[in-house]
Design a protein around this motif. Sequence first.
Motif, PDB file in Angstrom:
ATOM      1  N   ASP A 389       0.857  -1.167   0.000  1.00  0.00           N
ATOM      2  CA  ASP A 389       0.000   0.000   0.000  1.00  0.00           C
ATOM      3  C   ASP A 389       0.907   1.235   0.000  1.00  0.00           C
ATOM      4  N   VAL A 390       0.832   2.044  -1.060  1.00  0.00           N
ATOM      5  CA  VAL A 390       1.735   3.180  -1.224  1.00  0.00           C
ATOM      6  C   VAL A 390       0.935   4.479  -1.241  1.00  0.00           C
ATOM      7  N   LYS A 391       1.357   5.437  -0.410  1.00  0.00           N
ATOM      8  CA  LYS A 391       0.753   6.773  -0.401  1.00  0.00           C
ATOM      9  C   LYS A 391       1.870   7.790  -0.583  1.00  0.00           C
ATOM     10  N   SER A 392       1.654   8.782  -1.463  1.00  0.00           N
ATOM     11  CA  SER A 392       2.703   9.746  -1.777  1.00  0.00           C
ATOM     12  C   SER A 392       2.127  11.145  -1.883  1.00  0.00           C
ATOM     13  N   LEU A 393       2.971  12.117  -1.531  1.00  0.00           N
ATOM     14  CA  LEU A 393       2.682  13.535  -1.669  1.00  0.00           C
ATOM     15  C   LEU A 393       3.915  14.195  -2.259  1.00  0.00           C
ATOM     16  N   TYR A 394       3.773  14.975  -3.329  1.00  0.00           N
ATOM     17  CA  TYR A 394       4.960  15.516  -3.992  1.00  0.00           C
ATOM     18  C   TYR A 394       4.704  16.919  -4.529  1.00  0.00           C
ATOM     19  N   ALA A 395       5.795  17.650  -4.737  1.00  0.00           N
ATOM     20  CA  ALA A 395       5.738  18.981  -5.336  1.00  0.00           C
ATOM     21  C   ALA A 395       7.068  19.283  -6.010  1.00  0.00           C
ATOM     22  N   GLY A 411      10.347  17.862  -3.949  1.00  0.00           N
ATOM     23  CA  GLY A 411      10.286  17.010  -2.768  1.00  0.00           C
ATOM     24  C   GLY A 411       9.140  16.031  -2.880  1.00  0.00           C
ATOM     25  N   ARG A 412       9.325  14.876  -2.273  1.00  0.00           N
ATOM     26  CA  ARG A 412       8.274  13.849  -2.285  1.00  0.00           C
ATOM     27  C   ARG A 412       8.367  13.032  -1.004  1.00  0.00           C
ATOM     28  N   TYR A 413       7.218  12.719  -0.461  1.00  0.00           N
ATOM     29  CA  TYR A 413       7.146  11.861   0.719  1.00  0.00           C
ATOM     30  C   TYR A 413       6.376  10.604   0.340  1.00  0.00           C
ATOM     31  N   ASP A 414       7.013   9.458   0.495  1.00  0.00           N
ATOM     32  CA  ASP A 414       6.396   8.161   0.208  1.00  0.00           C
ATOM     33  C   ASP A 414       6.263   7.360   1.488  1.00  0.00           C
ATOM     34  N   LYS A 415       5.105   6.740   1.673  1.00  0.00           N
ATOM     35  CA  LYS A 415       4.899   5.791   2.769  1.00  0.00           C
ATOM     36  C   LYS A 415       4.396   4.487   2.173  1.00  0.00           C
ATOM     37  N   ASN A 416       5.123   3.413   2.444  1.00  0.00           N
ATOM     38  CA  ASN A 416       4.840   2.114   1.856  1.00  0.00           C
ATOM     39  C   ASN A 416       4.623   1.100   2.965  1.00  0.00           C
ATOM     40  N   ASP A 417       3.415   0.531   3.045  1.00  0.00           N
ATOM     41  CA  ASP A 417       3.094  -0.522   4.008  1.00  0.00           C
ATOM     42  C   ASP A 417       3.066  -1.857   3.276  1.00  0.00           C
ATOM     43  N   ILE A 418       3.835  -2.814   3.786  1.00  0.00           N
ATOM     44  CA  ILE A 418       3.985  -4.115   3.121  1.00  0.00           C
ATOM     45  C   ILE A 418       3.551  -5.231   4.056  1.00  0.00           C
ATOM     46  N   GLU A 419       2.780  -6.164   3.521  1.00  0.00           N
ATOM     47  CA  GLU A 419       2.443  -7.398   4.224  1.00  0.00           C
ATOM     48  C   GLU A 419       2.863  -8.573   3.351  1.00  0.00           C
ATOM     49  N   PHE A 426      10.445 -27.648   2.976  1.00  0.00           N
ATOM     50  CA  PHE A 426      11.684 -28.171   2.408  1.00  0.00           C
ATOM     51  C   PHE A 426      12.386 -28.998   3.476  1.00  0.00           C
ATOM     52  N   LEU A 427      13.042 -30.065   3.051  1.00  0.00           N
ATOM     53  CA  LEU A 427      13.802 -30.937   3.948  1.00  0.00           C
ATOM     54  C   LEU A 427      12.978 -31.347   5.165  1.00  0.00           C
ATOM     55  N   GLY A 428      11.649 -31.490   4.990  1.00  0.00           N
ATOM     56  CA  GLY A 428      10.776 -31.869   6.106  1.00  0.00           C
ATOM     57  C   GLY A 428      10.494 -30.733   7.067  1.00  0.00           C
ATOM     58  N   LEU A 429      10.910 -29.524   6.746  1.00  0.00           N
ATOM     59  CA  LEU A 429      10.711 -28.368   7.618  1.00  0.00           C
ATOM     60  C   LEU A 429       9.838 -27.338   6.893  1.00  0.00           C
ATOM     61  N   ASN A 430       9.398 -26.329   7.636  1.00  0.00           N
ATOM     62  CA  ASN A 430       8.580 -25.275   7.054  1.00  0.00           C
ATOM     63  C   ASN A 430       9.241 -23.909   7.254  1.00  0.00           C
ATOM     64  N   SER A 431       9.253 -23.143   6.172  1.00  0.00           N
ATOM     65  CA  SER A 431       9.750 -21.769   6.217  1.00  0.00           C
ATOM     66  C   SER A 431       8.538 -20.853   6.167  1.00  0.00           C
ATOM     67  N   ILE A 432       8.157 -20.289   7.299  1.00  0.00           N
ATOM     68  CA  ILE A 432       6.917 -19.528   7.421  1.00  0.00           C
ATOM     69  C   ILE A 432       7.229 -18.048   7.642  1.00  0.00           C
ATOM     70  N   VAL A 433       6.621 -17.217   6.816  1.00  0.00           N
ATOM     71  CA  VAL A 433       6.706 -15.766   6.992  1.00  0.00           C
ATOM     72  C   VAL A 433       5.293 -15.212   7.045  1.00  0.00           C
ATOM     73  N   ASP A 434       5.004 -14.459   8.077  1.00  0.00           N
ATOM     74  CA  ASP A 434       3.746 -13.729   8.174  1.00  0.00           C
ATOM     75  C   ASP A 434       4.099 -12.394   8.813  1.00  0.00           C
ATOM     76  N   GLY A 435       4.496 -11.463   7.983  1.00  0.00           N
ATOM     77  CA  GLY A 435       5.065 -10.241   8.539  1.00  0.00           C
ATOM     78  C   GLY A 435       4.506  -8.989   7.925  1.00  0.00           C
ATOM     79  N   LYS A 436       4.701  -7.893   8.639  1.00  0.00           N
ATOM     80  CA  LYS A 436       4.331  -6.565   8.180  1.00  0.00           C
ATOM     81  C   LYS A 436       5.506  -5.622   8.430  1.00  0.00           C
TER      82      LYS A 436
END
Length: 739
Positions: A389-395, A411-419, A426-436
């Motif tokens: 989610d990206v919000k920007s203000l520029y001039a 000038g520009r201000y960007d705010k980026n929210d990532i989920e 793999f190899l009988g294991l789990n690689s789990i990511v649930d991040g913000k």
Amino acid sequence: MVALDVVAQADTLRQLEEVVVTAQKREESLKDVPISMSVVGAEEIAQLSVFDFTETAQLTPGVSFFPGVQSAAIRLRGVGPGSFALTAPQSVAVFVDDIAQGSVGTVFTTMVDVERIELLRGPQGTLYGQNAPGGAYNITNRLPNTEDFEGFVEGTYALQDPSPSDLQTYDVRGAFNVPVIPDVLGLRFAGVYADSDGFLEVENPVSGEKSTGGKEHEALRGRMLWHINEAMDLLWTVGYKDLTDQPVDFNVEGVVPGTGGSNPIPAIYNKFDERRWYGDFSSNARSEIKETYFHFLWAADAVNVDFLGSYQDLNTYQLENRTPYPGFNSQFEIELPWNTTTAELRFSNTGDLFDYIGGVYYAYRELDGFFDVTLTGTNLLGPAGGNADVKSLYANVTWHITPQWDLTLGGRYDKNDIETQSNFAFLGLNSIVDGKTDYEHPSWSVKLRYFLDEQTTAYLAVDNAYKQGGFNNLIPGLLTLNAFFPDIAAVGEEMLLFEEETSTAIELGIKGSLLQSRMSYSFAVFYQEFDNHQLTQPTEVRALLTPLGDLNALFANQLVNAEDVTTQGIELETFYLFADYWDLGWRLAYFDTSVEDWTLRLCPPGEEQTPNQLICPVDDGRPLNALPKWNSNFQLGQTRPLTSDLTFYTRFNWTWQSKPAGGIEFQEYSDPKSIFGLSLGVNSARLGLDVRLWGKNLTDEDLNVDPTQRTDGDPSLPQPLTGRYYPGRQYGLTLNYTF
């Protein structure tokens, strides 16, 4: 060439036509824009028979492309993602008709009815937003015409020339313009169908295929331009692409991986320029893209208002075979559906004392993919998705201090929210990511411009931009191995999140025209620094070959930050009309890119002092990659009337690259490369016919410029280089009917 369009005068003196661009979101003469940039126009695209966006890299020195719908990447001034990286944001933003592209690869694939391609070098964060620390592409398609029925139909038959058989390509494209209501409402439709056998001979008898590397592309675009009244316009565009490709990104110089050694298949030695494919089945990628966007323009008395919105939906599936022969099991099966929505409200005006442009921007992107990846026997399986989610203000304000001096502050201000969410097994294991996570950055720009006279502009520019960070989805799986490999797990923990990248550049340039507008020129010198530059780790690390399996697969294409990377160099362009019918153009770029500090760097093959050494930091200014430092493009053209109706034209195209910057010890990669092309055509204005014979890479040059060392095949033999497949010699016939 766009800069070589000619206007005639009463005294028959030929002059270069003024090139108008929109690099700063408003129409300006190219010679007045305080940015180092290259422009490729419709005439140059046609005369050089450019059908694919990636071919323009030869025309704009200093650029290299990694093609592909899912994995496309651009490097500019020697910096940027050099290969496939799922989580990697771009370093060069790509805009088409003022709309940011969610998938750069879809732009690479089809190019039809294009008016102009502008390449802006250096950070462009103020007006182009995040993910533009390297630069930006500003691509403009032809607008509908509200006055005339017109258009064109073009067909091409071409041959690839890998010995012993010739591989065929068919390309049909065109555009049709309809003035529905004269001077009020116009429609323009454009489309392309391209079908290619590819450019690689298949050597594996198990495959059953004769060739690979081909494609079948279909694309349609419709545009409506409505002049609502004298002050208001509405431009609405819809597009559809159906793309089928046979990706063949990785080639080998040396012993083919998986052959020889303990493998029962005898070792095979391959050379890049032999363009042979050893897979047991051809890779396949299918992508469907639907998009719509609109642009509402209101030229009010005191301000111009632009409102832009877009929606892009991409659904792509790829099964990529990286198995040269059975027994060396490596393949990628990836499904990546995503959609992107953008909206922008922009205000601008020009005046005697001030020009300004400013606004707000919003973008939302959602992805829901699935991966089944096998690398050297290690399987990675599971879903991966997320949203941004990206919000920007520029001039951006330009102050006309005096008739000769301008000062621009941006000038520009960007705010980026990532989920992000993923769950790889793999190899009988789990690689789990649930991040913000989120990123905020103020980009800025300062430009001082001096008009020496009506024909000459000098400028000093200092610009800043940033690229978002993110998560490495495979890395968490390493944390579960802490009890067995604590050093590897510790590195994995540091790599879970890669940080945002920022770049600041200082550029000094001059542009203008000479000889009564028969010659144009531009020259720029730059220094650019990248903080926390995002790049992928080396592969084939010996310390990752563990008793539990080869862990290289978990680090491959995962991103890490190099604390300090710099690039510096020069960029030059000149175009000249000479004699009665001749023109020439020369574009040149030089960059020296180096790593000044990279702490968390895995050991490439040959650098480790012991088999267990995992980290090999560098801080000695060594080359960032093996890209050639010097790149140039030279063109020589002639346009000569044969009769009152017939015109003959020809264009010679020569692209030259210096030897690789470093890291390659093989003698065959110490030599510069030259790529030659030639077009010969006849045009009849009365009949609207154009017939063109053309050839590309006429000397069948091997185009690999940045191969890397790897460890495969028979360990008793010299280890091979991995590079990319590139087409060899091509020649074709193009017929164009314009009405």
